[in-house]
Design a protein around this motif. Structure first.
Motif, PDB file in Angstrom:
ATOM      1  N   ASN A 153      26.235  49.087  33.849  1.00  0.00           N
ATOM      2  CA  ASN A 153      27.362  49.403  34.739  1.00  0.00           C
ATOM      3  C   ASN A 153      28.666  48.776  34.259  1.00  0.00           C
ATOM      4  O   ASN A 153      29.720  49.084  34.820  1.00  0.00           O
ATOM      5  CB  ASN A 153      27.081  48.901  36.161  1.00  0.00           C
ATOM      6  N   ASN A 161      28.508  51.929  40.006  1.00  0.00           N
ATOM      7  CA  ASN A 161      29.447  50.964  40.574  1.00  0.00           C
ATOM      8  C   ASN A 161      29.992  51.580  41.860  1.00  0.00           C
ATOM      9  O   ASN A 161      30.426  52.741  41.844  1.00  0.00           O
ATOM     10  CB  ASN A 161      30.593  50.668  39.599  1.00  0.00           C
ATOM     11  N   GLU A 201      28.387  43.889  39.444  1.00  0.00           N
ATOM     12  CA  GLU A 201      29.277  45.000  39.812  1.00  0.00           C
ATOM     13  C   GLU A 201      30.725  44.520  39.859  1.00  0.00           C
ATOM     14  O   GLU A 201      31.651  45.253  39.493  1.00  0.00           O
ATOM     15  CB  GLU A 201      28.825  45.607  41.150  1.00  0.00           C
TER      16      GLU A 201
END
Ligand SMILES: NC(=O)c1ccc[n+]([C@@H]2O[C@H](COP(=O)([O-])OP(=O)(O)OC[C@H]3O[C@@H](n4cnc5c(N)ncnc54)[C@H](OP(=O)(O)O)[C@@H]3O)[C@@H](O)[C@H]2O)c1
Length: 214
Positions: free
Chosen positions: A126, A91, A182
């Motif tokens: 993530n 990230n 993200e």
């Protein structure tokens, strides 16, 4: 099945340990392999090597280094990852984790892909924190991991890895959607740490559409 994980930190270790428990051969890449090998001595199917050797060792490479280091590191490994699947766990966080430093019409995963055009990049792993990762059952709800890529073969790999760690894979389409995946991680961090919600929760897609594969 063998995978390499670049980075022996919190997230790389958490994912690597679960993959090893699922029967994968796990090769960690580290700047200090000798120093870090003892941390995984309890796992017979885990090795720790240099990042170069780890990138050579597998056809699937998970990137678990800080975003600030990822582009330079992968650029230096470009010839070692030719034709391989890159699973981007990063990230692009600011140092104080208050915001994403890449976003809007771009993402960390897209930047990696444009640097390594001969690799197949998939975004995954993530949006769950390392602390929560060992337990994929979030308070009675099977937790999801979102993934996206422009390559079906890379999506197949991500799906298998996610399932091996006990999570439900959720296909989020093209790699350009990494800018939103993200953002999901950033939303979690924002609420958990800046708005004091704490860490005992997760984000999932509720989906009744057969058009979107699980
Ligand atoms: N922590 C989480 O909950 C979480 C959740 C989802 C995604 N992520 C993402 O996963 C990635 C890793 O996060 P983390 O929390 O595991 O970080 P971390 O604990 O700081 O570990 C990162 C590892 O990357 C390696 N590394 C650090 N600096 C490097 C550099 N300059 N060049 C090459 N390698 C370097 C180190 O491994 P060696 O010392 O062995 O080289 C380090 O242990 C980040 O991109 C993060 O955004 C983290």
């Amino acid at each position: 099945m063998k995978v390499s994980i670049l980075g022996t930190g919190k997230m790389g270790s958490a994912v690597g340990r679960r993959l090893a428990a699922a029967g994968y051969q796990v090769v960690f890449g580290s700047r200090n392999p000798e120093l870090n090998a003892s941390r995984f001595a309890d796992l017979p199917n885990v090795k720790v090597m240099s990042n170069e050797d780890a990138a050579d060792a597998s056809k699937v490479i998970l990137v678990a280094v800080p975003w600030a280091a990822a582009l330079d590191m992968l650029s230096s490994l470009n010839s070692h990852v030719f034709g391989k699947v890159i699973v981007d766990m990063t990230n692009p966080l600011s140092p104080d984790i208050s915001h994403l430093t890449v976003g809007g019409d771009d993402s960390a995963a897209e930047r990696l892909a444009s640097h390594m055009q001969q690799a197949r990049v998939v975004k995954a792993f993530n949006m769950i924190t390392a602390d929560n990762f060992p337990n994929p059952d979030f308070y009675g709800e099977p937790a999801q991991i979102m993934y996206c890529s422009d390559h079906d073969s890379a999506k197949d790999v991500a799906r298998s890895l996610i399932e091996a760690t006990g999570y439900v894979p959720k296909d989020c389409g093209a790699l350009s959607n990494a800018r939103y995946v993200e953002g999901v991680a950033m939303l979690w961090l924002q609420l958990a740490f800046w708005e004091d919600k704490g860490t005992a929760w997760g984000i999932k897609i509720i989906d009744n559409s057969s058009a979107v594969a699980g």
